[in-house]
Enzyme design. Structure first.
Site, PDB file in Angstrom:
ATOM      1  N   ASN A   7      -2.733  -9.259  18.104  1.00  0.00           N
ATOM      2  CA  ASN A   7      -2.557  -9.340  19.557  1.00  0.00           C
ATOM      3  C   ASN A   7      -3.279 -10.592  20.027  1.00  0.00           C
ATOM      4  OD1 ASN A   7      -2.529  -9.051  22.308  1.00  0.00           O
ATOM      5  ND2 ASN A   7      -3.824  -7.216  22.361  1.00  0.00           N
ATOM      6  N   TRP A   8      -2.489 -11.619  20.330  1.00  0.00           N
ATOM      7  CA  TRP A   8      -3.084 -12.916  20.676  1.00  0.00           C
ATOM      8  C   TRP A   8      -3.512 -13.000  22.136  1.00  0.00           C
ATOM      9  CZ3 TRP A   8       0.897 -16.690  17.886  1.00  0.00           C
ATOM     10  CH2 TRP A   8       0.825 -16.462  16.499  1.00  0.00           C
ATOM     11  N   LYS A   9      -3.216 -11.962  22.894  1.00  0.00           N
ATOM     12  CA  LYS A   9      -3.615 -11.898  24.309  1.00  0.00           C
ATOM     13  C   LYS A   9      -3.218 -13.212  25.021  1.00  0.00           C
ATOM     14  CE  LYS A   9      -7.037  -8.534  22.996  1.00  0.00           C
ATOM     15  NZ  LYS A   9      -8.277  -7.831  23.258  1.00  0.00           N
ATOM     16  N   HIS A  94      -1.930  -1.359  26.961  1.00  0.00           N
ATOM     17  CA  HIS A  94      -3.210  -1.881  26.454  1.00  0.00           C
ATOM     18  C   HIS A  94      -4.298  -1.658  27.506  1.00  0.00           C
ATOM     19  CE1 HIS A  94      -6.298  -4.648  25.080  1.00  0.00           C
ATOM     20  NE2 HIS A  94      -5.740  -4.563  23.884  1.00  0.00           N
ATOM     21  N   GLU A  96      -6.559  -3.464  28.558  1.00  0.00           N
ATOM     22  CA  GLU A  96      -6.763  -4.582  29.493  1.00  0.00           C
ATOM     23  C   GLU A  96      -5.747  -4.515  30.631  1.00  0.00           C
ATOM     24  OE1 GLU A  96      -6.818  -7.643  26.512  1.00  0.00           O
ATOM     25  OE2 GLU A  96      -8.733  -6.846  25.804  1.00  0.00           O
ATOM     26  N   GLU A 166      -7.526   2.699  20.377  1.00  0.00           N
ATOM     27  CA  GLU A 166      -8.450   1.576  20.593  1.00  0.00           C
ATOM     28  C   GLU A 166      -9.577   2.013  21.527  1.00  0.00           C
ATOM     29  OE1 GLU A 166      -6.624  -2.514  19.915  1.00  0.00           O
ATOM     30  OE2 GLU A 166      -5.995  -1.935  21.909  1.00  0.00           O
ATOM     31  N   GLY A 172     -13.294  -6.401  21.455  1.00  0.00           N
ATOM     32  CA  GLY A 172     -13.851  -7.723  21.727  1.00  0.00           C
ATOM     33  C   GLY A 172     -15.363  -7.822  21.591  1.00  0.00           C
ATOM     34  N   SER A 213     -12.202  -4.651  17.403  1.00  0.00           N
ATOM     35  CA  SER A 213     -13.153  -5.437  16.594  1.00  0.00           C
ATOM     36  C   SER A 213     -12.949  -5.306  15.091  1.00  0.00           C
ATOM     37  CB  SER A 213     -14.600  -5.097  16.993  1.00  0.00           C
ATOM     38  OG  SER A 213     -14.852  -5.570  18.308  1.00  0.00           O
ATOM     39  N   GLY A 234      -7.272  -8.125  17.518  1.00  0.00           N
ATOM     40  CA  GLY A 234      -7.315  -9.108  18.599  1.00  0.00           C
ATOM     41  C   GLY A 234      -7.952 -10.404  18.124  1.00  0.00           C
ATOM     42  N   GLY A 235      -9.248 -10.549  18.369  1.00  0.00           N
ATOM     43  CA  GLY A 235      -9.958 -11.791  18.077  1.00  0.00           C
ATOM     44  C   GLY A 235      -9.710 -12.334  16.675  1.00  0.00           C
TER      45      GLY A 235
HETATM   46  P1  PGA Z   1     -10.335  -7.093  19.281  1.00  0.00           P
HETATM   47  O1  PGA Z   1      -9.085  -6.687  20.213  1.00  0.00           O
HETATM   48  O2  PGA Z   1      -9.852  -6.989  17.844  1.00  0.00           O
HETATM   49  O3  PGA Z   1     -10.676  -8.503  19.689  1.00  0.00           O
HETATM   50  O4  PGA Z   1     -11.421  -6.114  19.562  1.00  0.00           O
HETATM   51  C1  PGA Z   1      -8.242  -5.623  19.877  1.00  0.00           C
HETATM   52  C2  PGA Z   1      -7.264  -5.356  20.994  1.00  0.00           C
HETATM   53  O5  PGA Z   1      -7.630  -5.501  22.160  1.00  0.00           O
HETATM   54  O6  PGA Z   1      -6.104  -4.993  20.737  1.00  0.00           O
END
Ligand code: PGA
Length: 262
Positions: A7-9, A94, A96, A166, A172, A213, A234-235
């Protein structure tokens, strides 16, 4: 077969997204039969990333989808358009989006149905906040979110659904939950899915993956648990080297016979 989703956001420019896609394509074998890999760039980068991936065995996903089929919805993107651009899956709900644009369970449920109608694979995200966790509400929250999004759903024949657990409070942060803790949440999701969709559909056509994470350092612990049927990253998905290391770890786990719970 496990599913590893990046997930490149909104972390990259279009050019950076293209470069990352090219690096992934260069680092993957021509065919993958032991793991499914997907990347989810922002809407704006979908077409360039599709082109940059070329024939690489990587599914293209969106980070969201509009709940409406088409019409006067300024700023929205339809499931049909995503399919036109080569997307085959969509992240939905998600945390966010729940937090920043106040998506609620009803809207998220409508998006899941819209995605399925367009033949996109929905990746429904659920998970508790720090406050909910501290109050001992993890199980209640996770069950409620799954129910609210999926109650009454008939999964169309041969279609699949992914639920990503999640925990919001680790996303993050660089520190994931203990894999056994994730397994407990996956159990709650599985039992809820069995109740809503029936055990047969839940066990054969629903995958439950973990996100929060995940990185190359902690991925082995998750992959050692058959209940963790994939990862939403994500990251760590923003570096080709790091993401490919996670994919390699999933392939190694598959070779050892892990990850085929369903
Ligand atoms: P993260 O993000 O791996 O940076 O914690 C995961 C996500 O939000 O899907």
């Amino acid at each position: 077969m496990r599913t590893i989703i990046g997930n490149w956001k909104m972390q990259l420019s279009v050019q950076e997204a293209e470069r990352l896609a090219r690096d992934l394509a260069a680092g993957l074998p021509k065919r993958l039969t032991d793991v499914r890999v997907a990347v989810c760039p922002s809407y704006a980068a979908l077409a360039p990333v599709r082109a940059a991936l070329g024939e690489a065995p990587v599914m293209l996903g969106a980070q969201d989808v509009c709940d409406q089929e088409k019409g006067a919805y300024t700023g929205e993107v339809s499931a049909r358009e995503l399919v036109d651009l080569g997307a085959t899956l969509a992240i939905i709900g998600h945390s966010e989006r729940r937090a920043h644009v106040h998506e609620d369970d009803a809207l998220i449920g409508a998006k899941v149905r819209r995605a399925l109608a367009a033949k996109l694979l929905p990746v429904l995200c659920v998970g508790e906040t720090r406050e909910e966790r501290d109050k001992g509400l993890r199980d209640v929250v996770v069950e409620r979110q799954v129910r609210a999004a999926l109650e009454g759903l008939e999964l169309p024949a041969r279609r699949e659904l992914i639920v990503a657990y999640e925990p919001v409070w680790v996303i993050g942060t660089g520190t994931a939950v203990d894999p056994d803790d994730a397994v407990r949440s996956h159990f709650i999701v599985r039992e809820t899915l069995r109740d809503i969709l029936g055990p047969d559909v839940a066990d054969t056509r629903c995958r439950i993956i973990y996100g929060g994470s995940v990185d190359r350092g902690n991925v082995a612990g998750f992959l050692a648990r058959p209940a963790v049927e994939g990862l939403l990253v994500g990251g760590a998905s923003l570096s080709a080297e790091e993401f490919l290391a996670i994919v390699d770890a999933a392939r190694a786990a598959a070779a050892k016979g892990g990850g085929d719970a369903a």
